[in-house]
Structures are given as C-alpha cells and as structure tokens.
Scaffold this motif. Structure first.
Motif, PDB file in Angstrom:
ATOM      1  N   ASN A  82       4.697 -32.014 -21.267  1.00 48.52           N
ATOM      2  CA  ASN A  82       3.407 -32.514 -20.809  1.00 48.52           C
ATOM      3  C   ASN A  82       2.906 -31.763 -19.577  1.00 48.52           C
ATOM      4  O   ASN A  82       1.762 -31.944 -19.168  1.00 48.52           O
ATOM      5  N   THR A 102       7.152 -38.395 -11.714  1.00 48.63           N
ATOM      6  CA  THR A 102       6.857 -37.487 -12.812  1.00 48.63           C
ATOM      7  C   THR A 102       7.988 -36.485 -12.965  1.00 48.63           C
ATOM      8  O   THR A 102       8.333 -35.768 -12.026  1.00 48.63           O
ATOM      9  N   ASP A 123       9.856 -32.938 -25.199  1.00 50.13           N
ATOM     10  CA  ASP A 123       9.024 -34.123 -25.059  1.00 50.13           C
ATOM     11  C   ASP A 123       9.869 -35.276 -24.529  1.00 50.13           C
ATOM     12  O   ASP A 123      10.810 -35.703 -25.197  1.00 50.13           O
ATOM     13  N   ARG A 165      10.159 -42.237 -21.109  1.00 46.37           N
ATOM     14  CA  ARG A 165       8.932 -41.639 -21.665  1.00 46.37           C
ATOM     15  C   ARG A 165       7.814 -41.654 -20.621  1.00 46.37           C
ATOM     16  O   ARG A 165       7.101 -40.665 -20.449  1.00 46.37           O
ATOM     17  N   ASP A 166       7.675 -42.761 -19.908  1.00 44.53           N
ATOM     18  CA  ASP A 166       6.620 -42.875 -18.898  1.00 44.53           C
ATOM     19  C   ASP A 166       6.800 -41.891 -17.747  1.00 44.53           C
ATOM     20  O   ASP A 166       5.825 -41.406 -17.176  1.00 44.53           O
ATOM     21  N   THR A 169       4.929 -38.585 -18.352  1.00 44.30           N
ATOM     22  CA  THR A 169       3.471 -38.433 -18.332  1.00 44.30           C
ATOM     23  C   THR A 169       3.005 -38.226 -16.899  1.00 44.30           C
ATOM     24  O   THR A 169       3.414 -38.955 -15.991  1.00 44.30           O
ATOM     25  N   GLY A 172      -0.522 -41.039 -16.884  1.00 46.40           N
ATOM     26  CA  GLY A 172      -0.657 -42.158 -17.814  1.00 46.40           C
ATOM     27  C   GLY A 172      -0.934 -43.493 -17.151  1.00 46.40           C
ATOM     28  O   GLY A 172      -1.296 -44.453 -17.819  1.00 46.40           O
TER      29      GLY A 172
END
Length: 188
Positions: A82, A102, A123, A165-166, A169, A172
C-alpha cells in the motif's frame, strides 16, 4: 518521500526495487555508486554488484537461503504494497493514520526475491504467518516490523488479523487498539 516500491519503465521493464533506494541511508554509498540505473537490475552491467550480499544486510540472521540459483542476494524483508508499489512516490504526509500506526516493511519467511529486483512487496491483508505471501519470520512466531516513524517493533503471530491489516493502510482511518503495538515509551 518513501522510495518507489520498484522502478519500471512504460513497457514494464524492471530496473530496481526499493531496497536499492535505501542504500545511501544505511551507509552503503560505495555499493550504491556502482549501480548502473539506466539498465535493468539483472543486465550485464549490474549482476556482479547485486551478487554481493551486503554482509547479510537484507538477510534475517541465521535464515537461509541468502542467494538464488544465479547468485543474486535475496531479501528477507518485504515492503507494504500500500506504500511501496510500482513507481510509487508516497509522501509521509500521505500517512494520515499516523506514522506510528503504519507498517512500512516487515520480515518474510518464504518466496524471497533478489533485493535488487522490483516487486518485493506484500499485502498486509494476507496476514502474519498465514501463507507464503504473508509477512512473518521463519521461526513462525511473529515478526519484526518497520513502522512509518522509524521504530522497529515485534508483533506476535497472535495479533488480531484485522489489526494487522489496518496497520497496512496509510489512510484508512482505522482505530488501532492502544496496546496492539508497542509505543516508544514501552521500548528499551
């Protein structure tokens, strides 16, 4: 600015990956200065340079293999797709979730590619220690992560997959639980 995840031309020719872009910042200028950036990473002008394994800089200590069948040094770390993607130019200002929340790069345990080759990203939605394209270390217990604020933190494979996962991003707007990752005051 973050380095591009990989440098490609309009036809998709692969020039260099993000690990090469960080060499001047890790005291590797003499090595960096030998690279011919006008040709693809694996062309005749560069292979001898990329067969030098940088004294294990891109290798998890004790982890094998350190080179592929052609002798190119492998990278045991991958970038966050990302942030580090083809010809990317992501600014730290784009990390509106906060640099400390992040993920920039992480250890990997499988599917290593040469550190000079573009395409070395994963990812975070693939999780931690879930599949060969996940992040994680070969010990299968978690991984060391490089965060946007420059900290390296340990995350156990027991981390909630949604939180992991968060962390991947940059913008997000997710709320990361306070105790999900160590903050600077918890580090030694």
């Amino acid at each position: 600015m973050l380095p591009p995840g990989g440098v490609f031309d309009a036809a998709g020719t692969e020039y260099v990956g993000w690990p090469i872009s960080i060499l001047p910042f890790v005291d590797s200028n003499p090595f960096y200065n030998q690279i011919n950036f006008s040709v693809p990473w694996d062309q005749q002008q560069n292979p001898a340079v990329f067969r030098w394994h940088l004294n294990g800089f891109f290798t998890i200590p004790g982890c094998k293999p350190v080179a592929d069948e052609s002798g190119f040094g492998l990278c045991h770390y991958a970038g966050n797709k990302n942030l580090l993607f083809p010809n990317s130019s992501v600014s730290f200002l784009n990390l509106t979730d906060g640099t400390g929340q992040t993920l920039l790069a992480d250890e990997i345990f499988a599917d290593f590619i040469p550190y000079a080759k573009p395409g070395n990203w994963r990812d975070p939605a693939n999780g931690l220690q879930i599949m060969s394209q996940s992040f994680g270390r070969p010990t299968n217990d978690g991984a060391l992560m490089l965060m946007g604020d420059g900290r390296v933190v340990w995350l156990s494979k027991e981390i909630d997959p949604t939180v992991f996962r968060d962390l991947g991003t940059p913008d997000g707007g997710e709320q990361i639980p306070k105790n999900a990752i160590p903050d600077a005051s918890q580090e030694q």
